[in-house]
Design a protein around this motif. Structure first.
Motif, mmCIF file in Angstrom:
data_model
loop_
_atom_site.group_PDB
_atom_site.id
_atom_site.type_symbol
_atom_site.label_atom_id
_atom_site.label_comp_id
_atom_site.label_asym_id
_atom_site.label_seq_id
_atom_site.Cartn_x
_atom_site.Cartn_y
_atom_site.Cartn_z
ATOM 1 N N CYS A 15 0.838 -1.226 0.039
ATOM 2 C CA CYS A 15 -0.025 0.004 0.124
ATOM 3 C C CYS A 15 0.767 1.386 0.083
ATOM 4 O O CYS A 15 1.881 1.307 0.852
ATOM 5 C CB CYS A 15 -1.031 0.097 1.386
ATOM 6 N N TYR A 17 -0.698 4.270 -0.048
ATOM 7 C CA TYR A 17 -1.273 5.451 0.663
ATOM 8 C C TYR A 17 -1.019 5.732 2.020
ATOM 9 O O TYR A 17 -1.068 4.642 2.963
ATOM 10 C CB TYR A 17 -3.068 5.096 0.532
ATOM 11 N N CYS A 19 -1.484 5.949 5.789
ATOM 12 C CA CYS A 19 -2.590 5.672 6.409
ATOM 13 C C CYS A 19 -2.110 5.002 7.655
ATOM 14 O O CYS A 19 -1.241 3.952 7.522
ATOM 15 C CB CYS A 19 -3.404 4.605 5.579
ATOM 16 N N LYS A 21 -3.269 2.459 9.423
ATOM 17 C CA LYS A 21 -3.751 1.030 9.513
ATOM 18 C C LYS A 21 -2.718 0.302 8.867
ATOM 19 O O LYS A 21 -3.001 -1.077 8.835
ATOM 20 C CB LYS A 21 -5.260 0.929 8.877
ATOM 21 N N LYS A 22 -1.801 0.880 8.299
ATOM 22 C CA LYS A 22 -0.877 -0.062 7.472
ATOM 23 C C LYS A 22 -0.186 -0.982 8.291
ATOM 24 O O LYS A 22 0.444 -0.565 9.502
ATOM 25 C CB LYS A 22 0.060 0.941 6.556
ATOM 26 N N CYS A 28 -7.181 -3.009 8.417
ATOM 27 C CA CYS A 28 -7.304 -2.686 7.055
ATOM 28 C C CYS A 28 -8.404 -3.280 6.138
ATOM 29 O O CYS A 28 -9.129 -2.484 5.769
ATOM 30 C CB CYS A 28 -5.825 -3.027 6.542
ATOM 31 N N TYR A 31 -11.866 -2.026 7.625
ATOM 32 C CA TYR A 31 -12.202 -0.724 6.906
ATOM 33 C C TYR A 31 -12.638 -0.881 5.565
ATOM 34 O O TYR A 31 -13.890 -0.343 5.226
ATOM 35 C CB TYR A 31 -10.890 0.070 7.018
ATOM 36 N N HIS A 32 -12.030 -1.416 4.743
ATOM 37 C CA HIS A 32 -12.146 -1.693 3.318
ATOM 38 C C HIS A 32 -13.634 -2.739 3.209
ATOM 39 O O HIS A 32 -14.205 -2.319 2.249
ATOM 40 C CB HIS A 32 -11.181 -2.102 2.429
ATOM 41 N N PRO A 39 -8.240 -4.545 0.186
ATOM 42 C CA PRO A 39 -7.188 -3.921 0.612
ATOM 43 C C PRO A 39 -6.146 -3.841 -0.537
ATOM 44 O O PRO A 39 -6.385 -4.609 -1.488
ATOM 45 C CB PRO A 39 -6.694 -4.691 2.025
ATOM 46 N N ALA A 40 -5.402 -3.071 -0.344
ATOM 47 C CA ALA A 40 -4.323 -2.905 -1.158
ATOM 48 C C ALA A 40 -3.572 -4.290 -1.941
ATOM 49 O O ALA A 40 -3.437 -4.276 -3.176
ATOM 50 C CB ALA A 40 -2.948 -1.859 -0.898
ATOM 51 N N ARG A 53 -9.801 0.828 -4.560
ATOM 52 C CA ARG A 53 -10.015 -0.534 -4.158
ATOM 53 C C ARG A 53 -11.179 -1.149 -4.374
ATOM 54 O O ARG A 53 -11.719 -2.172 -3.505
ATOM 55 C CB ARG A 53 -9.682 -0.013 -2.607
HETATM 56 S S1 SF4 Z 1 -5.017 -0.881 2.069
HETATM 57 FE FE1 SF4 Z 1 -6.329 0.803 2.725
HETATM 58 S S2 SF4 Z 1 -6.565 0.605 4.994
HETATM 59 FE FE2 SF4 Z 1 -4.971 -0.638 4.465
HETATM 60 S S3 SF4 Z 1 -3.111 0.605 4.823
HETATM 61 FE FE3 SF4 Z 1 -3.694 0.815 2.539
HETATM 62 S S4 SF4 Z 1 -5.216 2.711 2.794
HETATM 63 FE FE4 SF4 Z 1 -4.858 2.150 4.518
#
Ligand code: SF4
Length: 67
Positions: A15, A17, A19, A21-22, A28, A31-32, A39-40, A53
């Motif tokens: 990932c 981004y 974040c 939650k990484k 992760c 959330y998604h 997730p990524a 996503r």
């Molecule tokens: S996949 Fe989404 S929740 Fe997980 S680390 Fe990346 S941005 Fe954050």
């Protein structure tokens, strides 16, 4: 509570981004999933960078043999 797997998870996380939650995969995916997303790590690196996503995008990539 700190995740005991966070360090190992971060070594394989693709990932890009920014974040919090990484590396905490349970947060992760929760959330998604709540957004009907994946997730990524379900996406190839170039596709991950789009930050799309959605399951629809995942299926498009899958149907085009990208996954
Ligand atoms: S996949 Fe989404 S929740 Fe997980 S680390 Fe990346 S941005 Fe954050």
């Amino acid at each position: 509570m700190e995740c005991i797997n966070k360090k190992a998870n971060l070594e394989i996380c693709n990932c890009t981004y920014p974040c919090g939650k990484k590396g905490i995969c349970c947060e992760c995916i929760r959330y998604h999933r709540s957004l009907k997303e994946l997730p990524a790590c379900y996406f190839p690196n170039d596709a991950e960078k789009t930050f799309d996503r959605s399951i629809a995008y995942f299926l498009e990539l899958y149907q085009n043999n990208r996954i």
